[in-house]
Design an enzyme around this catalytic site. Sequence first.
Site, PDB file in Angstrom:
ATOM      1  N   ARG A  24      44.209  48.316 -66.064  1.00 33.70           N
ATOM      2  CA  ARG A  24      44.218  48.125 -64.578  1.00 33.70           C
ATOM      3  C   ARG A  24      43.102  47.076 -64.368  1.00 33.70           C
ATOM      4  NH1 ARG A  24      43.625  53.754 -65.485  1.00 33.70           N
ATOM      5  NH2 ARG A  24      45.261  54.761 -64.255  1.00 33.70           N
ATOM      6  N   LYS A  84      39.967  55.865 -64.968  1.00 33.94           N
ATOM      7  CA  LYS A  84      39.915  56.529 -63.915  1.00 33.94           C
ATOM      8  C   LYS A  84      39.167  58.035 -64.427  1.00 33.94           C
ATOM      9  CE  LYS A  84      43.273  54.846 -60.650  1.00 33.94           C
ATOM     10  NZ  LYS A  84      44.258  55.250 -59.770  1.00 33.94           N
ATOM     11  N   HIS A 134      48.412  43.893 -61.352  1.00 37.13           N
ATOM     12  CA  HIS A 134      49.181  45.137 -61.572  1.00 37.13           C
ATOM     13  C   HIS A 134      50.775  44.959 -62.098  1.00 37.13           C
ATOM     14  CE1 HIS A 134      50.020  49.240 -60.894  1.00 37.13           C
ATOM     15  NE2 HIS A 134      50.974  49.127 -60.447  1.00 37.13           N
ATOM     16  N   ARG A 175      50.727  44.745 -65.597  1.00 42.81           N
ATOM     17  CA  ARG A 175      50.724  46.105 -66.144  1.00 42.81           C
ATOM     18  C   ARG A 175      51.948  46.803 -66.151  1.00 42.81           C
ATOM     19  NH1 ARG A 175      47.144  50.534 -66.402  1.00 42.81           N
ATOM     20  NH2 ARG A 175      47.617  52.695 -65.282  1.00 42.81           N
ATOM     21  N   HIS A 204      47.439  57.399 -67.630  1.00 40.61           N
ATOM     22  CA  HIS A 204      48.037  58.249 -66.648  1.00 40.61           C
ATOM     23  C   HIS A 204      47.632  59.766 -66.862  1.00 40.61           C
ATOM     24  CE1 HIS A 204      51.356  54.926 -65.373  1.00 40.61           C
ATOM     25  NE2 HIS A 204      49.889  54.654 -64.923  1.00 40.61           N
ATOM     26  N   TYR A 223      57.943  53.755 -64.377  1.00 42.66           N
ATOM     27  CA  TYR A 223      58.421  52.619 -65.394  1.00 42.66           C
ATOM     28  C   TYR A 223      59.886  52.991 -65.895  1.00 42.66           C
ATOM     29  CZ  TYR A 223      53.705  51.415 -64.334  1.00 42.66           C
ATOM     30  OH  TYR A 223      52.675  51.236 -63.833  1.00 42.66           O
TER      31      TYR A 223
END
Length: 175
Positions: A22, A46, A121, A124, A147, A156
């Site tokens: 990210r 995250k 993005h 990514r 994730h 994806y």
Amino acid sequence: LQTLRALRLSCLLEILYATGLRVSELVALPLSAARRDARMIVVRGKGNKERMVPFGTPAAHAIDEWLARGRPALVTQASAKPESAGALLLGSKGGRLNQRMARSVVYHAAGQSGGPAMGPHGLRHSAATHLLEGGADLRIVQELLGHSQLATTQVYTHVSVARLKEIYAKAHPRA
């Protein structure tokens, strides 16, 4: 300054595409994150979760060039900004590269290339799609992208399924 920007751009683009980071993760990378001998980047994603993400030869070369010729020229300017002294990517004034500028240089580079408008993005997304199309396991891609839910990564697979159908239609005699 132009050469420094080109070295930084190359490093930034190669890391984004090679790792699928990210943009927030990219600009937060400390110098110590790039384990060049192992070709791995340690990322705090995250939820402050740490993960190891591998990168290939083009990214390794771009990182090496940036660290050898680009960053040292800017780091002297960063001495007035101790918070950015340990940052991997620096802006043109020596401070830590921010997300807005990172996005801007990626969009600008995409526009210059004549390709589609694409930001960090998009890189990514491309990295994840190309991994899946190359045969990577969905769970591995989930881990690489950071994730927490597999369903997030499954987005994806739709692109990969479309590619699969395209290849099937061209290759199968009864398609």
